[in-house]
Design a protein around this motif. Sequence first.
Motif, PDB file in Angstrom:
ATOM      1  N   ILE A 319       0.757  -1.158   0.093  1.00 42.27           N
ATOM      2  CA  ILE A 319       0.016   0.045   0.103  1.00 42.27           C
ATOM      3  C   ILE A 319       0.812   1.213  -0.028  1.00 42.27           C
ATOM      4  CG2 ILE A 319      -1.729   1.426   1.178  1.00 42.27           C
ATOM      5  CD1 ILE A 319      -2.913  -1.297   2.249  1.00 42.27           C
ATOM      6  N   PRO A 320       1.868   1.483   0.910  1.00 43.65           N
ATOM      7  CA  PRO A 320       2.587   2.549   0.857  1.00 43.65           C
ATOM      8  C   PRO A 320       3.516   2.733  -0.257  1.00 43.65           C
ATOM      9  CG  PRO A 320       3.431   1.157   2.615  1.00 43.65           C
ATOM     10  CD  PRO A 320       2.048   0.779   2.121  1.00 43.65           C
ATOM     11  N   MET A 321       3.964   1.499  -0.790  1.00 35.75           N
ATOM     12  CA  MET A 321       4.725   1.595  -2.034  1.00 35.75           C
ATOM     13  C   MET A 321       3.874   2.029  -3.293  1.00 35.75           C
ATOM     14  SD  MET A 321       7.324  -1.900  -2.179  1.00 35.75           S
ATOM     15  CE  MET A 321       6.097  -3.020  -1.787  1.00 35.75           C
ATOM     16  N   ALA A 322       2.674   1.674  -3.462  1.00 38.18           N
ATOM     17  CA  ALA A 322       1.837   2.237  -4.481  1.00 38.18           C
ATOM     18  C   ALA A 322       1.342   3.539  -4.313  1.00 38.18           C
ATOM     19  CB  ALA A 322       0.699   1.256  -4.691  1.00 38.18           C
ATOM     20  N   ASP A 391      -0.909   2.354 -15.472  1.00 40.09           N
ATOM     21  CA  ASP A 391      -1.218   2.636 -14.315  1.00 40.09           C
ATOM     22  C   ASP A 391      -2.860   2.294 -13.762  1.00 40.09           C
ATOM     23  OD1 ASP A 391       1.153   3.772 -14.020  1.00 40.09           O
ATOM     24  OD2 ASP A 391       0.457   5.759 -14.361  1.00 40.09           O
ATOM     25  N   SER A 392      -3.465   2.311 -15.061  1.00 38.60           N
ATOM     26  CA  SER A 392      -4.975   1.862 -14.855  1.00 38.60           C
ATOM     27  C   SER A 392      -5.365   0.424 -14.159  1.00 38.60           C
ATOM     28  CB  SER A 392      -5.970   2.000 -16.113  1.00 38.60           C
ATOM     29  OG  SER A 392      -5.287   1.584 -17.235  1.00 38.60           O
ATOM     30  N   TYR A 393      -4.386  -0.565 -14.651  1.00 33.31           N
ATOM     31  CA  TYR A 393      -4.527  -1.770 -14.019  1.00 33.31           C
ATOM     32  C   TYR A 393      -3.641  -2.250 -12.875  1.00 33.31           C
ATOM     33  CZ  TYR A 393      -7.273  -2.265 -18.263  1.00 33.31           C
ATOM     34  OH  TYR A 393      -7.967  -2.191 -19.586  1.00 33.31           O
ATOM     35  N   LYS A 394      -3.114  -1.411 -12.265  1.00 32.53           N
ATOM     36  CA  LYS A 394      -2.049  -1.769 -11.257  1.00 32.53           C
ATOM     37  C   LYS A 394      -3.019  -2.217  -9.925  1.00 32.53           C
ATOM     38  CE  LYS A 394      -1.593   2.757  -8.951  1.00 32.53           C
ATOM     39  NZ  LYS A 394      -0.443   3.928  -8.749  1.00 32.53           N
ATOM     40  N   TYR A 395      -4.342  -1.769 -10.096  1.00 34.55           N
ATOM     41  CA  TYR A 395      -5.010  -2.212  -8.900  1.00 34.55           C
ATOM     42  C   TYR A 395      -5.096  -3.674  -8.693  1.00 34.55           C
ATOM     43  CZ  TYR A 395      -8.877  -2.756 -12.048  1.00 34.55           C
ATOM     44  OH  TYR A 395      -9.814  -3.415 -13.179  1.00 34.55           O
ATOM     45  N   ILE A 396      -5.251  -4.294  -9.989  1.00 31.15           N
ATOM     46  CA  ILE A 396      -5.419  -5.847 -10.116  1.00 31.15           C
ATOM     47  C   ILE A 396      -4.154  -6.337  -9.120  1.00 31.15           C
ATOM     48  CG2 ILE A 396      -5.300  -7.731 -11.431  1.00 31.15           C
ATOM     49  CD1 ILE A 396      -6.546  -6.205 -13.518  1.00 31.15           C
ATOM     50  N   ALA A 397      -2.825  -5.932  -9.271  1.00 32.03           N
ATOM     51  CA  ALA A 397      -1.792  -6.238  -8.494  1.00 32.03           C
ATOM     52  C   ALA A 397      -2.007  -6.273  -7.191  1.00 32.03           C
ATOM     53  CB  ALA A 397      -0.386  -5.861  -9.131  1.00 32.03           C
ATOM     54  N   ILE A 398      -2.197  -5.121  -6.701  1.00 32.29           N
ATOM     55  CA  ILE A 398      -2.444  -4.578  -5.255  1.00 32.29           C
ATOM     56  C   ILE A 398      -3.392  -5.357  -4.629  1.00 32.29           C
ATOM     57  CG2 ILE A 398      -2.925  -2.556  -3.773  1.00 32.29           C
ATOM     58  CD1 ILE A 398      -1.702  -0.858  -6.080  1.00 32.29           C
ATOM     59  N   VAL A 454      -9.753   2.151  -3.481  1.00 29.04           N
ATOM     60  CA  VAL A 454      -8.587   3.100  -3.314  1.00 29.04           C
ATOM     61  C   VAL A 454      -8.010   3.275  -4.535  1.00 29.04           C
ATOM     62  CG1 VAL A 454      -6.279   3.732  -1.978  1.00 29.04           C
ATOM     63  CG2 VAL A 454      -8.389   2.843  -0.630  1.00 29.04           C
ATOM     64  N   PHE A 455      -7.479   2.121  -5.132  1.00 31.95           N
ATOM     65  CA  PHE A 455      -6.633   2.179  -6.175  1.00 31.95           C
ATOM     66  C   PHE A 455      -7.219   2.017  -7.618  1.00 31.95           C
ATOM     67  CE2 PHE A 455      -3.950   0.717  -2.627  1.00 31.95           C
ATOM     68  CZ  PHE A 455      -3.110   1.595  -2.832  1.00 31.95           C
ATOM     69  N   SER A 456      -8.558   1.927  -7.827  1.00 34.17           N
ATOM     70  CA  SER A 456      -9.389   1.868  -9.252  1.00 34.17           C
ATOM     71  C   SER A 456     -10.290   2.929  -9.167  1.00 34.17           C
ATOM     72  CB  SER A 456      -9.946   0.443  -9.254  1.00 34.17           C
ATOM     73  OG  SER A 456     -10.955   0.114  -8.497  1.00 34.17           O
ATOM     74  N   SER A 457     -10.815   2.875 -10.458  1.00 33.42           N
ATOM     75  CA  SER A 457     -11.749   4.063 -10.589  1.00 33.42           C
ATOM     76  C   SER A 457     -13.103   3.312 -10.963  1.00 33.42           C
ATOM     77  CB  SER A 457     -11.493   4.839 -11.894  1.00 33.42           C
ATOM     78  OG  SER A 457     -11.365   4.080 -13.047  1.00 33.42           O
ATOM     79  N   ILE A 458     -13.299   2.093 -10.474  1.00 29.30           N
ATOM     80  CA  ILE A 458     -14.379   1.247 -10.675  1.00 29.30           C
ATOM     81  C   ILE A 458     -15.490   1.738  -9.696  1.00 29.30           C
ATOM     82  CG2 ILE A 458     -15.194  -0.970 -10.431  1.00 29.30           C
ATOM     83  CD1 ILE A 458     -12.715  -2.235 -11.240  1.00 29.30           C
ATOM     84  N   THR A 462     -19.866  -1.937  -8.262  1.00 30.05           N
ATOM     85  CA  THR A 462     -18.962  -3.155  -8.848  1.00 30.05           C
ATOM     86  C   THR A 462     -17.893  -3.443  -7.905  1.00 30.05           C
ATOM     87  OG1 THR A 462     -19.537  -2.015 -11.102  1.00 30.05           O
ATOM     88  CG2 THR A 462     -17.857  -3.506 -10.946  1.00 30.05           C
ATOM     89  N   CYS A 463     -17.115  -2.661  -7.253  1.00 32.86           N
ATOM     90  CA  CYS A 463     -16.260  -3.230  -6.230  1.00 32.86           C
ATOM     91  C   CYS A 463     -16.702  -4.265  -5.526  1.00 32.86           C
ATOM     92  CB  CYS A 463     -15.554  -1.816  -5.551  1.00 32.86           C
ATOM     93  SG  CYS A 463     -14.584  -0.640  -6.756  1.00 32.86           S
ATOM     94  N   ILE A 464     -17.868  -3.915  -5.046  1.00 31.46           N
ATOM     95  CA  ILE A 464     -18.590  -4.892  -4.087  1.00 31.46           C
ATOM     96  C   ILE A 464     -18.824  -6.226  -4.574  1.00 31.46           C
ATOM     97  CG2 ILE A 464     -20.625  -5.326  -2.574  1.00 31.46           C
ATOM     98  CD1 ILE A 464     -20.891  -2.212  -1.908  1.00 31.46           C
TER      99      ILE A 464
END
Length: 504
Positions: A319-322, A391-398, A454-458, A462-464
């Motif tokens: 989390i802090p790294m991203a 950048d738009s897909y980094k949330y998948i990794a996190i 926190v990390f996506s624009s979804i 949909t996040c739920i």
Amino acid sequence: MEYAVVIVASILAGVGTGLVGLSAATAMVPLMIVLCPTFMGQHGVYMATAIALASDVLASAATSATYAKNKNIDLRRGGVFLGCIIVMSIVGSIVAYFTPPIILGGYSLIMCILIGLRFVVMPESKERVRKSKKAGLTGWELAVSIGFGIGVGFCTAFFGSGGGLMMLVVLTSLMSFERKVAVGTSTFIMTFTALIASISHIIVEPDIIFECWDFLIVCIVTTTIFAIVSARFANKVSGEVTGYVTGVTLFLLGIILIVFNNVDKIDATYFLDFFTVLTVLGAYVGALSLILIVVRYTTKIPDYVFRKLIHAVVYTSIIPMALLTDKWVVTILVALVFYVIAVLGFMIIERFSFYKTLFEHKTRHKVAFDFALMYGIMVIMLFVFWGLMGDSYKYIAITSILAWGPGDALATFIGMKYGKNKLKNRLISGEKSVEGTTTMALVSFACTLVGLLVFSSIPWYTCIGLSIMVSPVAAAAELYTPKGFDSVTVPIAACLTLCVSIFV
């Protein structure tokens, strides 16, 4: 200049093949694609991989001959493995031609570092009792030979690198081969897979012969010579020596090449971000680990729960790294540097008596190896979903990383303290309970949801929905994974679930 680079790459490739049975491409491809203009075009990585595979043929054959003289090859138990790998190596060669070079090249650089880290942490595979050459395959070994043979064969031809190490891991860890027998058998297999894969590459891209015949000859001759010398050396010294030499060389090579490959993009902000993220990461992990150590010594918290909490701290450190940088190169380099610092620290403190009270049931270097698994999967996911996809897909990794750490730690505590309804199945590793698995699913849901918000624009609704799909998969992966490897399987399972839900 290019010839000098190719010769150095071939020397390193030969040494890696002879010492520990690594594919020639592990060191050769990264050097050639970064430092040689000839291999920077549209199909440059593909051509470099073909040359490395061709170099592997004689180098692996000469290496396996040396191991055979020392009776360190077991073809009776490795035959099925060999057959599956050969078939899939043809498929991998064809698919690789149509794959973007950034994926193939980036994989080569990252694998160079991770393979190096593996040998630094565990320079010598666990010694096994040598089985009789007349011993046949057990049912488990047959399943492993087929399943992993298909995967290793495809990856060997597709990427060119990593095949030797994957074979070594499968043979030693899953099929109980003694280390030198595993190296000898894997290099024998590589002789045939490299031959078939290199021929397949050349058939698909004939320009490899017409445009790079001189590099091809230099690589084959140089790699073979140094493989023979290294193999003779490896059969006379301990595996620990060869492991450390290989690990340090590959790790440093990978770091240097990643920096060199991105030097045109690096400015003062990269250095500022690097030291900022590294400092905050050190403070985050250090402070929480210190708190856990105090709790460990002042309470009766079990050793197993303490280790799981440490794992949770490591995985939540993403989390802090991203959050502190928008540069994926910085995040990956910080993770690698911090990992090296942590490993060196563990290797120092594990010599003291208090270390054994912290980790009562861990063998030498085992905690460092756990860190290697966690940071390894973290680096790979960040590279794929942030470095390659943007950048738009980094949330998948996190999010995939967060789906495991906190949930696994809390599930372990709840399961041990309140787990009265035990789950019994021959596929379940260890003692698991309904209460612990339910906790894993609930915490995984919460962490996945937070990561997505926190990390996506979804949209939040949909996040739920995505979190509801990921959490039971993560809990099931943790439930059925063999002990010690859920730190890898759970993030991968969560990642695949997200990808299927988003892209399909």
